[in-house]
Scaffold this motif. Structure first.
Motif, PDB file in Angstrom:
ATOM      1  N   PHE A  82      34.184 -36.237  24.952  1.00  0.00           N
ATOM      2  CA  PHE A  82      35.683 -36.721  24.978  1.00  0.00           C
ATOM      3  C   PHE A  82      36.058 -37.761  24.029  1.00  0.00           C
ATOM      4  O   PHE A  82      37.135 -37.406  23.584  1.00  0.00           O
ATOM      5  CB  PHE A  82      35.569 -37.397  26.469  1.00  0.00           C
ATOM      6  N   TYR A  83      35.148 -38.664  23.589  1.00  0.00           N
ATOM      7  CA  TYR A  83      35.448 -39.681  22.530  1.00  0.00           C
ATOM      8  C   TYR A  83      35.826 -38.811  21.180  1.00  0.00           C
ATOM      9  O   TYR A  83      36.403 -39.242  20.424  1.00  0.00           O
ATOM     10  CB  TYR A  83      34.574 -40.871  22.369  1.00  0.00           C
ATOM     11  N   LEU A  84      34.941 -37.967  20.926  1.00  0.00           N
ATOM     12  CA  LEU A  84      35.097 -37.168  19.659  1.00  0.00           C
ATOM     13  C   LEU A  84      36.325 -36.463  19.422  1.00  0.00           C
ATOM     14  O   LEU A  84      37.013 -36.477  18.499  1.00  0.00           O
ATOM     15  CB  LEU A  84      33.867 -36.383  19.495  1.00  0.00           C
ATOM     16  N   LEU A  85      36.742 -35.733  20.694  1.00  0.00           N
ATOM     17  CA  LEU A  85      37.965 -35.121  20.860  1.00  0.00           C
ATOM     18  C   LEU A  85      39.123 -36.164  20.552  1.00  0.00           C
ATOM     19  O   LEU A  85      40.252 -35.647  20.051  1.00  0.00           O
ATOM     20  CB  LEU A  85      37.861 -34.247  21.843  1.00  0.00           C
ATOM     21  N   ILE A 141      45.925 -37.596   1.710  1.00  0.00           N
ATOM     22  CA  ILE A 141      45.989 -38.453   3.263  1.00  0.00           C
ATOM     23  C   ILE A 141      45.390 -37.489   4.346  1.00  0.00           C
ATOM     24  O   ILE A 141      44.709 -37.359   5.094  1.00  0.00           O
ATOM     25  CB  ILE A 141      46.770 -39.377   3.205  1.00  0.00           C
ATOM     26  N   ARG A 142      46.638 -36.524   4.426  1.00  0.00           N
ATOM     27  CA  ARG A 142      46.362 -35.424   5.348  1.00  0.00           C
ATOM     28  C   ARG A 142      45.353 -34.497   5.230  1.00  0.00           C
ATOM     29  O   ARG A 142      44.755 -33.936   6.165  1.00  0.00           O
ATOM     30  CB  ARG A 142      47.762 -34.794   5.643  1.00  0.00           C
ATOM     31  N   THR A 143      45.002 -34.116   4.089  1.00  0.00           N
ATOM     32  CA  THR A 143      43.989 -33.475   3.807  1.00  0.00           C
ATOM     33  C   THR A 143      42.427 -34.128   3.990  1.00  0.00           C
ATOM     34  O   THR A 143      41.868 -33.419   4.900  1.00  0.00           O
ATOM     35  CB  THR A 143      43.704 -33.058   2.314  1.00  0.00           C
ATOM     36  N   ILE A 144      42.359 -35.268   3.844  1.00  0.00           N
ATOM     37  CA  ILE A 144      41.079 -35.998   4.194  1.00  0.00           C
ATOM     38  C   ILE A 144      41.221 -36.153   5.613  1.00  0.00           C
ATOM     39  O   ILE A 144      39.874 -36.066   6.515  1.00  0.00           O
ATOM     40  CB  ILE A 144      41.014 -37.408   3.458  1.00  0.00           C
ATOM     41  N   ALA A 145      42.026 -36.576   6.280  1.00  0.00           N
ATOM     42  CA  ALA A 145      42.385 -36.715   7.877  1.00  0.00           C
ATOM     43  C   ALA A 145      42.139 -35.403   8.352  1.00  0.00           C
ATOM     44  O   ALA A 145      41.165 -35.356   9.464  1.00  0.00           O
ATOM     45  CB  ALA A 145      43.709 -37.079   8.024  1.00  0.00           C
ATOM     46  N   SER A 146      42.431 -34.326   8.136  1.00  0.00           N
ATOM     47  CA  SER A 146      42.121 -33.058   8.414  1.00  0.00           C
ATOM     48  C   SER A 146      40.632 -32.509   8.346  1.00  0.00           C
ATOM     49  O   SER A 146      40.014 -31.936   9.355  1.00  0.00           O
ATOM     50  CB  SER A 146      42.900 -31.836   7.713  1.00  0.00           C
ATOM     51  N   PHE A 147      40.273 -33.011   7.411  1.00  0.00           N
ATOM     52  CA  PHE A 147      38.671 -32.820   7.181  1.00  0.00           C
ATOM     53  C   PHE A 147      37.861 -33.502   8.129  1.00  0.00           C
ATOM     54  O   PHE A 147      37.046 -33.131   8.803  1.00  0.00           O
ATOM     55  CB  PHE A 147      38.229 -33.181   5.759  1.00  0.00           C
ATOM     56  N   CYS A 149      38.984 -34.670  11.012  1.00  0.00           N
ATOM     57  CA  CYS A 149      39.005 -33.862  12.278  1.00  0.00           C
ATOM     58  C   CYS A 149      38.459 -32.643  12.408  1.00  0.00           C
ATOM     59  O   CYS A 149      37.973 -32.370  13.669  1.00  0.00           O
ATOM     60  CB  CYS A 149      40.854 -33.522  12.465  1.00  0.00           C
ATOM     61  N   ILE A 150      38.318 -31.887  11.419  1.00  0.00           N
ATOM     62  CA  ILE A 150      37.507 -30.790  11.730  1.00  0.00           C
ATOM     63  C   ILE A 150      35.935 -30.982  12.155  1.00  0.00           C
ATOM     64  O   ILE A 150      35.375 -30.267  12.781  1.00  0.00           O
ATOM     65  CB  ILE A 150      37.305 -29.922  10.216  1.00  0.00           C
ATOM     66  N   VAL A 151      35.279 -32.021  11.360  1.00  0.00           N
ATOM     67  CA  VAL A 151      34.041 -32.429  11.756  1.00  0.00           C
ATOM     68  C   VAL A 151      34.118 -32.878  13.189  1.00  0.00           C
ATOM     69  O   VAL A 151      33.074 -32.599  13.879  1.00  0.00           O
ATOM     70  CB  VAL A 151      33.729 -33.575  10.531  1.00  0.00           C
ATOM     71  N   LEU A 152      34.940 -33.702  13.299  1.00  0.00           N
ATOM     72  CA  LEU A 152      34.886 -34.237  14.857  1.00  0.00           C
ATOM     73  C   LEU A 152      34.875 -33.142  16.070  1.00  0.00           C
ATOM     74  O   LEU A 152      34.113 -33.149  16.869  1.00  0.00           O
ATOM     75  CB  LEU A 152      36.008 -35.315  15.045  1.00  0.00           C
ATOM     76  N   VAL A 153      35.730 -32.262  15.827  1.00  0.00           N
ATOM     77  CA  VAL A 153      36.088 -31.238  16.667  1.00  0.00           C
ATOM     78  C   VAL A 153      34.917 -30.400  16.598  1.00  0.00           C
ATOM     79  O   VAL A 153      34.365 -29.911  17.686  1.00  0.00           O
ATOM     80  CB  VAL A 153      37.204 -30.533  16.460  1.00  0.00           C
ATOM     81  N   ALA A 156      32.045 -32.132  18.496  1.00  0.00           N
ATOM     82  CA  ALA A 156      32.256 -32.101  19.942  1.00  0.00           C
ATOM     83  C   ALA A 156      31.806 -30.857  20.317  1.00  0.00           C
ATOM     84  O   ALA A 156      31.330 -30.453  21.539  1.00  0.00           O
ATOM     85  CB  ALA A 156      33.712 -32.481  19.974  1.00  0.00           C
ATOM     86  N   ALA A 157      32.140 -29.682  19.691  1.00  0.00           N
ATOM     87  CA  ALA A 157      31.856 -28.273  20.206  1.00  0.00           C
ATOM     88  C   ALA A 157      30.452 -28.146  20.388  1.00  0.00           C
ATOM     89  O   ALA A 157      29.788 -27.496  21.452  1.00  0.00           O
ATOM     90  CB  ALA A 157      32.476 -27.310  19.407  1.00  0.00           C
ATOM     91  N   ILE A 158      29.913 -28.271  19.245  1.00  0.00           N
ATOM     92  CA  ILE A 158      28.212 -28.325  19.301  1.00  0.00           C
ATOM     93  C   ILE A 158      27.870 -29.171  20.620  1.00  0.00           C
ATOM     94  O   ILE A 158      26.854 -28.804  21.278  1.00  0.00           O
ATOM     95  CB  ILE A 158      27.517 -28.874  18.057  1.00  0.00           C
ATOM     96  N   LEU A 159      28.101 -30.536  20.721  1.00  0.00           N
ATOM     97  CA  LEU A 159      27.615 -31.387  21.728  1.00  0.00           C
ATOM     98  C   LEU A 159      28.099 -30.596  23.197  1.00  0.00           C
ATOM     99  O   LEU A 159      27.384 -30.925  24.182  1.00  0.00           O
ATOM    100  CB  LEU A 159      28.041 -32.677  21.619  1.00  0.00           C
ATOM    101  N   SER A 160      29.218 -30.268  23.402  1.00  0.00           N
ATOM    102  CA  SER A 160      29.707 -29.712  24.647  1.00  0.00           C
ATOM    103  C   SER A 160      28.508 -28.819  25.251  1.00  0.00           C
ATOM    104  O   SER A 160      28.497 -28.580  26.474  1.00  0.00           O
ATOM    105  CB  SER A 160      31.184 -29.130  24.584  1.00  0.00           C
ATOM    106  N   ARG A 161      27.959 -28.024  24.492  1.00  0.00           N
ATOM    107  CA  ARG A 161      27.076 -26.912  24.808  1.00  0.00           C
ATOM    108  C   ARG A 161      25.685 -27.404  25.355  1.00  0.00           C
ATOM    109  O   ARG A 161      24.695 -26.586  25.744  1.00  0.00           O
ATOM    110  CB  ARG A 161      26.871 -25.897  23.881  1.00  0.00           C
ATOM    111  N   ASN A 162      25.486 -28.773  24.695  1.00  0.00           N
ATOM    112  CA  ASN A 162      24.095 -29.207  25.081  1.00  0.00           C
ATOM    113  C   ASN A 162      24.007 -30.286  26.269  1.00  0.00           C
ATOM    114  O   ASN A 162      22.879 -30.791  26.269  1.00  0.00           O
ATOM    115  CB  ASN A 162      23.560 -30.198  23.632  1.00  0.00           C
ATOM    116  N   VAL A 163      25.055 -30.171  26.957  1.00  0.00           N
ATOM    117  CA  VAL A 163      25.148 -31.202  27.976  1.00  0.00           C
ATOM    118  C   VAL A 163      24.824 -30.427  29.221  1.00  0.00           C
ATOM    119  O   VAL A 163      25.184 -29.387  29.246  1.00  0.00           O
ATOM    120  CB  VAL A 163      26.372 -31.716  27.956  1.00  0.00           C
TER     121      VAL A 163
END
Length: 163
Positions: A82-85, A141-147, A149-153, A156-163
């Protein structure tokens, strides 16, 4: 695959598509355009800025803005996911969407309103100087922010499967 997982997958893909667009632009288009004369640079940017206003871009750019918060809601029972997303959603909204709307779009509109054929060399240079440095800063700025975001999402996707 359940609907919740599908939404997270779509969030991941849409975030990566936008980040990839900005990254590819940073690695190829900006350096290539920087080598052009003032008139050629301004003509190319006008053309690119007009061409990107298409349904595929809007679906991914605006779709990410919509689907990320939906993912946050679906994963409210998994605190770390949740917090990562949530962080990705807020960063995308501020660092990608708002930077584009408040920074890049007004500069694009300024350039789009210029009749380049009627400007002399001094005016073309002045317009480029007014446009290029600021546009590139907002783009970084938006390129770095996007990068991020990709890492966070993705995390989150990896962690969502481990719970």
């Amino acid at each position: 695959m359940n609907f919740k997982t599908l939404v997270l997958l779509l969030s991941t893909v849409s975030t990566a598509l936008i980040g990839g667009l900005f990254y590819a632009y940073s690695c190829s288009v900006i350096p290539g355009l920087a080598r052009l004369s003032d008139a050629s640079f301004l003509q190319a940017m006008q053309s690119i800025n007009r061409a990107i206003l298409n349904p595929l871009f809007f679906i991914s750019f605006m779709g990410t803005l919509v689907i990320l918060p939906i993912s946050v809601w679906f994963f409210r029972e998994q605190p770390m996911v949740f917090y990562l997303l949530l962080a990705a959603t807020l960063l995308y909204f501020g660092g990608v969407f708002l930077v584009t709307i408040i920074g890049n779009v007004p500069l694009n509109n300024l350039l789009d309103g210029a009749d380049l054929g009627k400007l002399d060399a001094t005016e073309l240079t002045a317009l480029r100087q007014k446009f290029e440095p600021s546009w590139n800063l907002f783009h970084r700025i938006r390129t770095i922010a996007s990068f991020i975001c990709i890492v966070l999402v993705a995390y989150a996707a990896i962690l969502s499967r481990n719970v």
